[in-house]
Motif scaffolding. Structure first.
Motif, PDB file in Angstrom:
ATOM      1  N   ILE A   1       0.848  -1.192   0.000  1.00  0.00           N
ATOM      2  CA  ILE A   1       0.000   0.000   0.000  1.00  0.00           C
ATOM      3  C   ILE A   1       0.884   1.243   0.000  1.00  0.00           C
ATOM      4  O   ILE A   1       0.655   2.189  -0.761  1.00  0.00           O
ATOM      5  N   ILE A   2       1.924   1.222   0.843  1.00  0.00           N
ATOM      6  CA  ILE A   2       2.796   2.405   0.874  1.00  0.00           C
ATOM      7  C   ILE A   2       3.492   2.572  -0.465  1.00  0.00           C
ATOM      8  O   ILE A   2       3.618   3.678  -0.986  1.00  0.00           O
TER       9      ILE A   2
ATOM     10  N   SER B   1       0.464  -3.365  11.426  1.00  0.00           N
ATOM     11  CA  SER B   1       1.134  -3.103  10.148  1.00  0.00           C
ATOM     12  C   SER B   1       0.372  -2.049   9.361  1.00  0.00           C
ATOM     13  O   SER B   1       0.953  -1.112   8.816  1.00  0.00           O
ATOM     14  N   LEU B   2      -0.952  -2.225   9.315  1.00  0.00           N
ATOM     15  CA  LEU B   2      -1.747  -1.241   8.582  1.00  0.00           C
ATOM     16  C   LEU B   2      -1.682   0.124   9.259  1.00  0.00           C
ATOM     17  O   LEU B   2      -1.584   1.156   8.591  1.00  0.00           O
TER      18      LEU B   2
ATOM     19  N   ILE C   1      -0.391   5.818   9.493  1.00  0.00           N
ATOM     20  CA  ILE C   1       0.140   6.959  10.255  1.00  0.00           C
ATOM     21  C   ILE C   1       1.473   7.401   9.655  1.00  0.00           C
ATOM     22  O   ILE C   1       1.822   8.576   9.681  1.00  0.00           O
ATOM     23  N   GLY C   2       2.196   6.431   9.086  1.00  0.00           N
ATOM     24  CA  GLY C   2       3.490   6.758   8.490  1.00  0.00           C
ATOM     25  C   GLY C   2       3.409   7.844   7.428  1.00  0.00           C
ATOM     26  O   GLY C   2       4.403   8.501   7.126  1.00  0.00           O
TER      27      GLY C   2
ATOM     28  N   THR D   1       4.602  11.640  15.300  1.00  0.00           N
ATOM     29  CA  THR D   1       5.781  10.779  15.315  1.00  0.00           C
ATOM     30  C   THR D   1       5.761   9.871  16.536  1.00  0.00           C
ATOM     31  O   THR D   1       6.064   8.679  16.440  1.00  0.00           O
ATOM     32  N   PHE D   2       5.383  10.443  17.678  1.00  0.00           N
ATOM     33  CA  PHE D   2       5.255   9.583  18.863  1.00  0.00           C
ATOM     34  C   PHE D   2       4.215   8.504  18.616  1.00  0.00           C
ATOM     35  O   PHE D   2       4.384   7.348  18.983  1.00  0.00           O
TER      36      PHE D   2
END
Ligand code: HEM
Ligand SMILES: [Cu+2]
Lengths: 291, 576
Positions: B223-224, B306-307, B312-313, B338-339
């Protein structure tokens, strides 16, 4: 004049196109379609970078966009919009004809769609050519000899002399403010609390002052043209690729490759063409209309 | 009475004579193969070659930094020093580009993903085999272009290509960018292929939540790849046009905005670090339960995290830009997000620990790698959180602390995970076992090599040494020497590994079907698998569970696990 293929032959066709790792033609078709949608989403993301650049620069330098947008040839853009809309229709019909197994209809519609694509490219090419002649280009190549309405180009934006106007509030004031906007840049107008009635920012019954600078060329107009060429150029490239793909489809359709059991390529390229159309429907207002 | 989980019959005789490696030995049958297993092997070979080149460049860097004034590139007088340091810039740029774009991003999906994804799924191939082959050749083409640009005039911008320097430098940036652009497309097509495969080629019975977790990792990665790579594609094209035509979008001299370039670049490159780590986490999720002989703990938490990481990534890229004039509000938001993204990573770590808890842990090589991953990745991830905090970031940004952070997650996470996976699936891929003792020694060497290389970098960074410098103050020398020694240890580990793996290919003991007692479908076919993956299409029963090992027993005669058949207790209840 329609041609339908007998069921037995259709079945053969579908089987012949079935790759060994799929169980059924339907599974293969679904996989192809999902793959195409994913690919098209990457295409949208490719453009999204440019849309994002557009949004950022528009937010940072609205004056560039208001000024430079007037250089563009709106009627030709509108004509192109109509051409693409029509070709979208003929492409959709082509898919329908393929589903129905009507070969002649499919061939004609594909041909018309190709004509639409070529017409678009021709008109756009002409627009590029006139822009080029007037040196409405990107970066350091931007060097037009006159302003968007044929007027002489004022030196790089200077905020003087400013005209200060006093306007009535309310709806009438709103209208005159808009009218003023067409004469020059509104540098500021006195802040007024939102009115109980009437458009926000202009209280009814109160006067407020507007400071107006003459229309002069703002700094860095070339940025607009960089973005204009990038967006329309990338889009035209996609139109060109679409035309090539459809020529291939036309050839195969003529040969009779497609049937109600197997028309995946027509369907997928139809999707592609839909996205190409849709992107233009955003480009046109953003570049040509929104001054 | 429950149905057997997987009723694939061994049918061993026919497979011994004909497997995917032997069924056609001509060269062109390899170069134009549509078989996902062979494409996986091709990816493996090419990305290992890239890793060799990148690794040798790293050795040059570490050797340069043995002494404060620089051992290899130095010069007297301004002009000579400038020329020498420019070479240093070119070396670390090339090292970074090769490692990021040609090794870390493609290696796990390309090599291991291609090989095991259809096997684990119980499919015959990926959805689009031709596209798969094209991806591989795009990757090779891009790599060749990138390396060619180096011969012509090696890029000296750093792997981040920040403008305006990348617009003005006289090195061959355009060719390099085109190479990376091609590799990017290769990555997009791989991701697209895997997504469609997982959606459409799951055989009956293989529901989403019966998939092994490696597939969830690959799915999230894909997906990414599909959603982020196009953005870097257009960014690189814009940078090329910037150099060729002077469009000025990123060039402040023409009114453009260089920060926009950074936004675009990190919008891809932060998610790209998850492209690197998610598949490695997937591998760890396979290894840990198998070698703990215990059901994975918290399957759905691992799958969903993972998703979550993938999603969020996409929202944290601004943490690379805290000190470039980004507004304070944005800084705060990006820091918070980031946290947040560290949470799902931690969820995984705790689930792995819980899986091991009270398990019957077997310290075979893959498990040693999994344990190394747990330690090194955790240190690396926590240093990431330190960098994500605004106050500390201002001090640590652009120092060796950042270098230490990302090398710990990339070497200690991605590469360790990859090598663990390679050792885990090696018997399946090539049908041979390797020397277990040497493999364990190499793993320990590599673990200490990585720790000794990168932990001192955290310290010098915290003491203020900037990154990307060809020379440094004498006060840093002890740490820099330690770091270089660590690098040489890693080199030794890799040399040893090459030795016993090559030996295994030629002389290795024949691998059984299921050497480790794994429960997923790839262990139910021969090692190496036949061309069509399974002699009989696997039937996935109602109680199939890839993490249930109770129906497997070790058979010392064949040195591997076999289904006990009788009293199959699959699905009678989960351990966790
Ligand atoms: C566990 C969560 C993680 C957090 C919170 C985190 C946080 C950060 C932060 C804040 C920075 C910016 C430092 C600076 O330049 O001032 C950074 C840099 C970096 N991180 Fe991470 N990180 C994490 C995991 C990872 C992983 C898993 C990878 C790769 C596998 C990675 C690769 C990198 C790279 C390559 C850079 C440096 C890029 C450059 O400037 O050249 N990080 N990280
Ligand atoms: Cu990041």
């Amino acid at each position: 004049m329609t041609e339908t293929v007998s069921i037995g032959k259709q079945h053969d066709l579908a089987q012949r196109h079935l790759a060994h790792h799929f169980d059924t033609p339907q599974q293969q078709f679904d996989a192809g379609k999902l793959g195409m949608w994913l690919f098209l989403s990457t295409e949208l993301l490719l453009f999204s970078g440019l849309f994002c650049a557009y949004a950022v620069y528009r937010a940072l330098h609205p004056e560039i966009f208001r000024y430079a947008g007037q250089y563009l040839d709106m009627p030709s853009g509108l004509a192109n919009t109509l051409i693409l809309l029509t070709s979208g229709l003929t492409m959709a019909l082509a898919v329908r004809f393929a589903q129905l197994g009507r070969r002649i209809g499919l061939v004609v519609c594909l041909f018309l769609t190709i004509c639409g694509g070529l017409g678009f490219l021709g008109l756009h090419g002409y627009e590029y050519f006139t822009n080029y002649r007037e040196k409405l280009l990107w970066g350091l190549n931007y060097n037009p000899s006159h302003g968007p309405h044929g007027q002489a180009i004022a030196p790089i934006r200077s905020l003087t002399p400013l005209t200060v106007r006093s306007l009535p509030g309310g709806v009438g004031g709103w209208a005159s403010l808009k009218a003023l906007g067409r004469q020059g840049f509104i540098v500021s107008h006195s802040a007024i609390a939102p009115a109980a009635s009437g458009p926000p920012g202009i209280a009814a019954g109160q006067r407020h002052t507007v400071r107006l600078a003459p229309y002069a060329q703002p700094a860095n107009v070339q940025l607009f043209f960089s973005i204009y060429y990038l967006m329309t150029g990338l889009h035209s490239l996609h139109v060109l690729i679409g035309v090539i793909l459809m020529t291939w489809l036309l050839f195969r359709a003529w040969r009779g490759d497609f049937s109600p059991r197997y028309y995946t390529p027509v369907d997928l390229i139809g999707l592609y063409w839909g996205i190409v159309d849709m992107i233009w429907m955003f480009l046109f207002p953003l570049l040509y209309l929104l001054h | 009475m429950t149905t057997a989980a997987v009723t694939t019959l061994p049918a061993r005789r026919s497979q011994v004579t004909d497997n995917y490696l032997t069924q056609d030995r001509r060269l062109r049958s390899w170069l134009f193969t549509l078989d996902h297993k062979r494409i996986g092997v091709l990816y493996l070979a090419t990305s290992l070659l890239a890793m060799l080149i990148g690794g040798l460049l790293a050795m040059v860097i570490r050797t340069q930094l043995l002494v404060p004034q620089g051992l290899i590139f130095h010069g007297h007088g301004n002009a000579a020093a400038y020329a020498a340091y420019k070479h240093y810039n070119q070396i670390f740029t090339l090292h970074g580009i090769i490692m990021v774009f040609m090794v870390l991003i493609p290696i796990i999906p390309g090599a291991l993903g291609n090989f095991v994804l259809p096997l684990m799924l119980g499919a015959k191939d990926v959805a689009f085999p031709r596209l798969n082959l094209m991806s591989f050749w795009l990757y090779v083409g891009g790599a060749v272009l990138a390396i060619a640009s180096t011969v012509a005039g090696a890029v000296d911008t750093g792997w981040t290509f920040y403008t305006p320097f990348s617009i003005h430098t006289e090195t061959y940036v355009v060719v390099m960018l085109l190479g990376i652009f091609l590799i990017g497309f290769s990555s997009i097509f791989t991701g697209l292929n895997f997504i469609v495969t997982i959606h459409k080629l799951r055989p009956p019975g293989m529901t989403w939540f019966r998939m092994p977790l490696f597939l969830w990792g690959i799915y999230a990665t894909s997906i990414i790849q599909v959603a982020a790579t196009p953005v870097v594609g257009v960014t690189l094209v814009l940078l090329c046009l910037e150099r060729i035509m002077g469009i000025g979008i990123f060039n402040p001299a023409l009114g453009g905005n260089p920060v926009l370039f950074q936004d675009f670049f990190w919008f891809y490159s932060h998610p790209a670090v998850y492209i690197m780590i998610l598949p490695a986490m997937g591998i760890i999720s396979e290894i840990v339960p198998v070698f703990s002989r215990k059901h994975i703990f918290g399957y759905s938490f691992i799958a969903m995290s993972s998703l979550a990481i993938a999603l969020i990534g996409f929202l944290v890229w601004g943490h690379h830009m805290f000190v470039n004039g980004q507004s304070a509000e944005l800084d705060a938001i990006f820091s918070f997000l980031t946290f947040l993204v560290a949470v799902p990573s931690a969820v995984k770590v705790f689930n792995w620990l819980a899986t091991m808890y009270k398990g019957a842990i077997v310290l075979d090589t893959p498990m040693l790698y999994a344990l190394s991953f747990l330690i090194l990745f955790t240190i690396g991830g926590l240093t990431g959180v330190i960098l994500g905090a605004l106050a500390t970031n201002v001090v640590l940004h652009d120092t060796y602390f950042v270098v230490g952070h990302f090398h710990l997650v990339m070497m200690g996470g991605t590469i360790i995970g990859f090598i663990g996976g390679l050792h885990y699936w090696w018997p399946k891929m090539f049908g041979r076992m390797y020397n277990e003792t040497l493999a364990r020694i190499a793993c320990v060497l590599l673990f200490f090599g990585i720790a000794i290389t990168f932990v001192p970098q955290l310290i010098v960074g915290a003491e203020g040494m900037p990154r990307r410098y060809a020379h440094y103050l004498p006060m840093y020398q002890p740490y820099m020497v330690a770091s270089s020694i660590g690098a040489y240890l890693q080199l030794a580990a890799f040399i040893l590994m090459t030795g016993y793996l090559v030996h295994s290919l030629v002389r290795g003991r024949k691998a059984p079907m299921n050497p480790w007692g794994g429960g997923s479908l790839e262990w139910t076919t021969a090692s190496p698998p036949p061309h069509d993956n399974f002699a009989h299409p696997p039937v996935i029963g109602e109680n199939y569970d890839p993490y249930d090992y109770r129906h497997l027993a070790y058979d010392p005669k064949i040195g591997g696990y076999v289904p006990t058949g009788i009293g199959d207790t699959c699905g009678a209840g989960k351990y966790s």
